[in-house]
Structure formats: structure tokens, C-alpha cells
Design a protein around this motif. Sequence first.
Motif, PDB file in Angstrom:
ATOM      1  N   GLY A  64       0.875  -1.106  -0.043  1.00  0.00           N
ATOM      2  CA  GLY A  64       0.096  -0.080  -0.129  1.00  0.00           C
ATOM      3  C   GLY A  64       0.859   1.337   0.006  1.00  0.00           C
ATOM      4  O   GLY A  64       0.539   2.401   0.539  1.00  0.00           O
ATOM      5  N   VAL A  65       1.931   1.324  -0.647  1.00  0.00           N
ATOM      6  CA  VAL A  65       2.938   2.445  -0.746  1.00  0.00           C
ATOM      7  C   VAL A  65       2.050   3.335  -1.526  1.00  0.00           C
ATOM      8  O   VAL A  65       1.653   3.130  -2.780  1.00  0.00           O
ATOM      9  CB  VAL A  65       4.280   2.102  -1.563  1.00  0.00           C
ATOM     10  CG1 VAL A  65       4.968   3.346  -1.483  1.00  0.00           C
ATOM     11  CG2 VAL A  65       5.021   1.010  -0.349  1.00  0.00           C
ATOM     12  N   PRO A  66       2.231   4.731  -1.194  1.00  0.00           N
ATOM     13  CA  PRO A  66       1.474   5.636  -2.314  1.00  0.00           C
ATOM     14  C   PRO A  66       2.142   6.010  -3.513  1.00  0.00           C
ATOM     15  O   PRO A  66       3.454   5.606  -3.288  1.00  0.00           O
ATOM     16  CB  PRO A  66       1.415   6.932  -1.399  1.00  0.00           C
ATOM     17  CG  PRO A  66       1.943   6.683  -0.123  1.00  0.00           C
ATOM     18  CD  PRO A  66       2.447   5.302  -0.085  1.00  0.00           C
ATOM     19  N   TYR A  67       1.384   6.286  -4.668  1.00  0.00           N
ATOM     20  CA  TYR A  67       1.932   6.318  -5.781  1.00  0.00           C
ATOM     21  C   TYR A  67       3.034   6.977  -6.021  1.00  0.00           C
ATOM     22  O   TYR A  67       4.036   6.320  -6.709  1.00  0.00           O
ATOM     23  CB  TYR A  67       0.888   7.000  -6.779  1.00  0.00           C
ATOM     24  CG  TYR A  67       1.209   7.113  -8.152  1.00  0.00           C
ATOM     25  CD1 TYR A  67       1.536   5.745  -9.147  1.00  0.00           C
ATOM     26  CD2 TYR A  67       1.806   8.436  -8.717  1.00  0.00           C
ATOM     27  CE1 TYR A  67       2.047   5.876 -10.235  1.00  0.00           C
ATOM     28  CE2 TYR A  67       2.120   8.424  -9.931  1.00  0.00           C
ATOM     29  CZ  TYR A  67       2.398   7.133 -10.829  1.00  0.00           C
ATOM     30  OH  TYR A  67       2.841   7.509 -11.991  1.00  0.00           O
ATOM     31  N   GLU A  68       3.201   8.034  -5.572  1.00  0.00           N
ATOM     32  CA  GLU A  68       4.549   8.962  -5.783  1.00  0.00           C
ATOM     33  C   GLU A  68       5.507   8.277  -5.504  1.00  0.00           C
ATOM     34  O   GLU A  68       6.572   8.224  -6.138  1.00  0.00           O
ATOM     35  CB  GLU A  68       4.541  10.426  -5.168  1.00  0.00           C
ATOM     36  CG  GLU A  68       3.060  11.084  -5.500  1.00  0.00           C
ATOM     37  CD  GLU A  68       3.107  11.614  -6.646  1.00  0.00           C
ATOM     38  OE1 GLU A  68       4.346  11.646  -7.544  1.00  0.00           O
ATOM     39  OE2 GLU A  68       2.057  11.739  -7.553  1.00  0.00           O
ATOM     40  N   GLU A  69       5.616   7.873  -3.992  1.00  0.00           N
ATOM     41  CA  GLU A  69       6.748   7.071  -3.477  1.00  0.00           C
ATOM     42  C   GLU A  69       7.210   5.844  -4.364  1.00  0.00           C
ATOM     43  O   GLU A  69       8.304   5.485  -4.594  1.00  0.00           O
ATOM     44  CB  GLU A  69       6.498   6.989  -2.186  1.00  0.00           C
ATOM     45  CG  GLU A  69       7.767   6.563  -1.294  1.00  0.00           C
ATOM     46  CD  GLU A  69       7.495   6.009   0.204  1.00  0.00           C
ATOM     47  OE1 GLU A  69       6.431   6.150   0.498  1.00  0.00           O
ATOM     48  OE2 GLU A  69       8.460   5.099   0.674  1.00  0.00           O
ATOM     49  N   MET A  70       6.004   5.165  -4.634  1.00  0.00           N
ATOM     50  CA  MET A  70       6.009   4.056  -5.324  1.00  0.00           C
ATOM     51  C   MET A  70       6.915   4.172  -6.717  1.00  0.00           C
ATOM     52  O   MET A  70       7.797   3.284  -6.901  1.00  0.00           O
ATOM     53  CB  MET A  70       4.844   3.007  -5.704  1.00  0.00           C
ATOM     54  CG  MET A  70       4.854   2.034  -6.142  1.00  0.00           C
ATOM     55  SD  MET A  70       3.602   0.802  -6.201  1.00  0.00           S
ATOM     56  CE  MET A  70       1.957   2.040  -5.970  1.00  0.00           C
ATOM     57  N   ARG A  71       6.670   5.079  -7.467  1.00  0.00           N
ATOM     58  CA  ARG A  71       7.034   5.218  -8.589  1.00  0.00           C
ATOM     59  C   ARG A  71       8.673   5.565  -8.651  1.00  0.00           C
ATOM     60  O   ARG A  71       9.320   4.925  -9.014  1.00  0.00           O
ATOM     61  CB  ARG A  71       6.443   6.618  -9.396  1.00  0.00           C
ATOM     62  CG  ARG A  71       7.019   7.235 -10.645  1.00  0.00           C
ATOM     63  CD  ARG A  71       6.255   6.474 -11.743  1.00  0.00           C
ATOM     64  NE  ARG A  71       7.244   5.510 -12.128  1.00  0.00           N
ATOM     65  CZ  ARG A  71       6.859   4.598 -13.229  1.00  0.00           C
ATOM     66  NH1 ARG A  71       5.937   4.451 -13.712  1.00  0.00           N
ATOM     67  NH2 ARG A  71       8.076   3.836 -13.571  1.00  0.00           N
ATOM     68  N   ARG A  72       9.201   6.453  -7.520  1.00  0.00           N
ATOM     69  CA  ARG A  72      10.371   6.729  -7.129  1.00  0.00           C
ATOM     70  C   ARG A  72      10.831   5.518  -6.850  1.00  0.00           C
ATOM     71  O   ARG A  72      12.110   5.247  -7.337  1.00  0.00           O
ATOM     72  CB  ARG A  72      10.356   7.926  -6.202  1.00  0.00           C
ATOM     73  CG  ARG A  72      12.008   8.403  -5.708  1.00  0.00           C
ATOM     74  CD  ARG A  72      11.858   9.542  -4.859  1.00  0.00           C
ATOM     75  NE  ARG A  72      10.956   8.852  -3.705  1.00  0.00           N
ATOM     76  CZ  ARG A  72      11.528   8.279  -2.460  1.00  0.00           C
ATOM     77  NH1 ARG A  72      12.752   7.785  -2.672  1.00  0.00           N
ATOM     78  NH2 ARG A  72      10.858   7.879  -1.700  1.00  0.00           N
ATOM     79  N   ARG A  73      10.522   4.659  -5.869  1.00  0.00           N
ATOM     80  CA  ARG A  73      10.970   3.442  -5.405  1.00  0.00           C
ATOM     81  C   ARG A  73      11.496   2.456  -6.619  1.00  0.00           C
ATOM     82  O   ARG A  73      12.388   1.661  -6.840  1.00  0.00           O
ATOM     83  CB  ARG A  73      10.365   2.823  -4.415  1.00  0.00           C
ATOM     84  CG  ARG A  73      10.970   3.464  -2.971  1.00  0.00           C
ATOM     85  CD  ARG A  73       9.945   3.314  -1.857  1.00  0.00           C
ATOM     86  NE  ARG A  73      10.176   2.025  -1.341  1.00  0.00           N
ATOM     87  CZ  ARG A  73       9.601   1.682  -0.528  1.00  0.00           C
ATOM     88  NH1 ARG A  73       8.864   2.383   0.485  1.00  0.00           N
ATOM     89  NH2 ARG A  73       9.534   0.480   0.318  1.00  0.00           N
ATOM     90  N   VAL A  74      10.559   2.443  -7.274  1.00  0.00           N
ATOM     91  CA  VAL A  74      10.664   1.209  -8.651  1.00  0.00           C
ATOM     92  C   VAL A  74      11.557   1.774  -9.599  1.00  0.00           C
ATOM     93  O   VAL A  74      12.492   0.841  -9.965  1.00  0.00           O
ATOM     94  CB  VAL A  74       9.344   1.159  -9.383  1.00  0.00           C
ATOM     95  CG1 VAL A  74       9.174   0.530 -10.633  1.00  0.00           C
ATOM     96  CG2 VAL A  74       8.123   0.733  -8.367  1.00  0.00           C
ATOM     97  N   ASP A  75      11.558   3.112  -9.809  1.00  0.00           N
ATOM     98  CA  ASP A  75      12.731   3.552 -10.927  1.00  0.00           C
ATOM     99  C   ASP A  75      14.099   3.368 -10.051  1.00  0.00           C
ATOM    100  O   ASP A  75      14.915   2.847 -10.789  1.00  0.00           O
ATOM    101  CB  ASP A  75      12.508   5.145 -11.080  1.00  0.00           C
ATOM    102  CG  ASP A  75      11.170   5.312 -12.058  1.00  0.00           C
ATOM    103  OD1 ASP A  75      10.794   4.398 -12.535  1.00  0.00           O
ATOM    104  OD2 ASP A  75      10.780   6.627 -12.212  1.00  0.00           O
TER     105      ASP A  75
END
Lengths: 264, 286
Positions: free
Chosen positions: B115-126
Motif C-alpha cells: 500500500g505504498v502511495p503512488y509518488e513514492e512507489m514510482r520513485r522506488r521502482v525507478d
Amino acid sequence: MLKDITIGQYFPGESIIHRLDPRFKIVITLIYIVMLFTGGTPLCLCIGALYTFIAIALSGVPLKMFWRSVRPLLPFLVITAVINLMLVRSGDVLWSWKAIKITEDGLNISAFMIVRISLLVMGTSILTYTTSPVTLTDAIERLLSPLKKLHFPVHELAMMMTIALRFIPTLIEETDKIISAQKARGAEIDTGSFMTRAKSLVSILVPLFVSAFRRADELATAMECRCYHGGEGRTRLRQLKSAPRDYIALLYTIGFLAAVIWFK
Amino acid sequence: MKNIIEIEKLHFSYPAEEGKEAAEVLKGISLSIREGEFVAVLGHNGSGKSTLAKHINAILLPTEGRVTVDGIDTADEDRLFDLRQRAGMVFQNPDNQIVSSVVEEDVAFALENLGVPYEEMRRRVDDALKAVGMYEYRLHSPSQLSGGQKQRIAIAGIIAMQPKCIILDEPTAMLDPQGRREVLATVQRMNREQGITVVLITHYMDEAAQCDRVVVIDKGSVLMDGTPREVFSQVERIKAIGLDVPQATELAHELRKAGIELPEDILTAEECADAIEALFTKKGSN
């Protein structure tokens, strides 16, 4: 050998139709189906055809792809047309031979039906040609999400579809390997009578199933390791955002539906 | 430095099948792993090394004894996700651990579950994709990638959780030499740059030789535990349980048996070459 099978019929592109929000595309397709089946006059069908061809032109998908989607239906179309021709008895008789009478109404109805079904197939193909299966799954999950309140397993279904899509290429590759392995052991797979070939299919399916179950087991463990616990509290990397163009497309389609209802 | 993984007198038996006695797979293993360590676990098939690995992130729970990771007891069900987030696991077959047909969505899988919020998820995935060097493949389908690349994606999926340690269960067993090198280099970089503790289960001795510490498991207990030099210098003992030593070590060992004076703790081909060269120059000067 089997690798040439394409999965789904996605035709990648950058057209306006490709870029539409997939949720809207599904809703628009449903409206489109209603539009084709509401109108009973030739004029209504012409409006439907106009809509279809504008959409095809906008999608940038070659016309022969659409022909390919209609072609498998041809036998079905011909048979229903013939049945309609034979059984419709009203209207002026154009030609008759013994018990068979072909009437003007029969001819009209047959032609009408062929055009309507062809349009239906072509129009709905636009959806699958311009939306990748993964995106489509995602959109279906979101459109159905209100059903979660009724305890309908929306997330689970979408997850099953996602995993199935993910494993299709893997299992195809595996099937190829098994076929080669069985051939190397002398199995007759492409030759022999129908019965020998059917029997040799067993020697492919059994190892394939065993392997699929093993994969499923390992995948389940790997998913647990990554904290999977169903759809509850899940966030998504793929964000579906509707843009003004989605609403314009929706209104445009509703406009056509209104026209069809008007001329009904 | 503090211990991140503590294994105390771990016993484990699979539940008894009908008509059979329960076989004890792990027989009292005690092991502590410090934060930031790069540990190789060796053992031949059936030694219990994979079973041991599965205890570290609570896929299996001890029959007896205790396992804690970063202070969390693996038997504590309430903190299961907490635990699995801290101790990520990569498996042998890359095909069977990738969930999505799009690389970046697979890397995001764990974060979506947490349930990580979108903005943080995007950064961590990249960040995770860049860390394993697969960023340019983020929109590809995993079926288009090589085995080594798929395994790096699986590692990225774990890295994205920002774990404190990664357990890799024979991650290179199904890969070609090129893929093996890629994966090992990636794991070593994670360890060096992000200070992630690594537990690498392997049967490639050359990989083990590059670790900080080697633990040899045999028949469910720890047989040897030390630096690669300490462990691999006991060539006869390792051979006795059916394992190999790195090729260079073996060569040096055979030469020594033949009466040539070489040091006992040779691990790499370079060291071996240097030692032999030194021997020649010594002879030349005499």
C-alpha cells in the motif's frame, strides 16, 4: 514453432484511440453495441457504419486486420443468412421452387443481419486492437470494483487474468520443449493416424500440467514473500487518469446513439 | 556491528507422512549474521540449506528453536509483513517469481501489496530498476528478457521494498555464465553500496569464494563457518562431504600434494598464478 502464436490481438500504436482511457473504451464499446442493436432501419445501420469507419480510420490499425477479425465468422454469417432467407415468409415473393420461397423481407433481413454482425465484430475489435491485455485487465478490475461491495472477487479475478497473461508465453515455450523432448524419444506427434496423434497429445499434456502446477506453487511462495495478501489496501503503480478527450469521445458516442434512436 | 539475523538452536522437521517417520531436516542450527555481511551458504542437495533459507523470512517456521530478523521473531504472525519487507527472498527460477507482464509493474508488486502511495512507489521502482541496471527495459515484457535479466528484475522487485537483507536461494543455478556474472555483480553492488546484508545460497564455489564469510551446512547442521580462506583451505574435509573447492584452490592443493610449496589459502586464479610465478622467480634466483 508455437512461438509464432500472438497473444491477444493488440496492435501497438500511438493513435488517439490507443491513448483513450481503457475504462472509457470499454464503456464506449458497450454503448456501441447498444447503438447497433437499437436501430432497426437501414438508416440506423448506416449511422452505425459511419461511426465504425470513422473509429477505424482514427485507430490507425490497417483495414486488413479488421477483415481478419470478420473472416472466421463468414461460415456462420452465410448459414444464418441462408436460414433467414428460407424461413422468412412475409413480403413479396421474388423466387420460389417447390417449398422454398425467397421473399423481399427475407432478403432484407439477411442483408441487414450480415452487415450488423460484421459491424459488431469490427467495432469491438477496435477495443482489443488498441488496448493491451494488461491494460484491459486493469480497466475491467476498476470498472467492476463497485461489485466488491457485493463480495464479488473482482481483485482475485483480475489477478488470475494478469498471471494467466504473464504465463502464456512461458507455457508455450515449455510446450515447445516438451514436444521436442518427446520427439527425441520417438513420439509421433505430427505424423500417424488421428488416434496416434491424439494419444501422443497425452504425453505432452501430462508433463505440461505437472510443470504448471509446480510453477504455480513456486509463484505462490514468491508472491507471499512479496507480502501479497489479496486486494485489501493495495495501491497501484498504473494510474488510470481520465482526460477531457475521454469525455469528448464518450459524448460523441452518445451523440451517435441519440441519432440512431431518433431515426428508429 | 549488531546482528541482523539470529538463528538459535533451530530444529525443523517436515510433518510426518502416513506410515513414515518425520524426517528432521535441520538439526540444531545456530548462526548469527551481522548487518552488512555477505554470507555464502554451501551444502550439497538435501543438506537443508534451502530449508534454512526459508526460515529467515517465515515461509517455514521452526519446529524447535528461534529465528529473529532485525529483532522480529519469525513466529510473530502480527509482524509477518514487517518481517518479509526486511528480509526479501529471491528464488532459483526467475520465471516462477515474476507476476506481471510488464517489468516495472512486477518490480512494483511488493509495494502495491504494502500500500505504498503512488509518488513514492514510482520513485522506488525507478531507483530499484536503475540499481540493477534494467531501467531502460521497464516497459518490456519479461518473456523478452534473458535469464540473467529476469533474475535482475526479481532482485529489483525485492530491492524496491528497501529490505535490510536479501536471501538468494541459488539465484544463478539456471543461468548461463554471462547471466551468472550479471546477477552476482548486481548482488555485490547492493551489498557494497546500500549496505544490504546478503545471504547467498549457492553451489558454485567461485561465487562463495567472493563472499565475506562461508557457512557449510551438512546433514542439517553447520559443519564449517569462517572466511572463504579458512573454509576452503580444508580441502579434504570439504571433499569428504561431497562438495568442491574453487578450481584454483584445488589446483594448488594438488600441486602441494605433489610436493610443490604453495600456500594453503589460495582462492582465485590470480592468486594461484602469482604464487606459482613467485615460486619460479625464487627458483631462478637460487
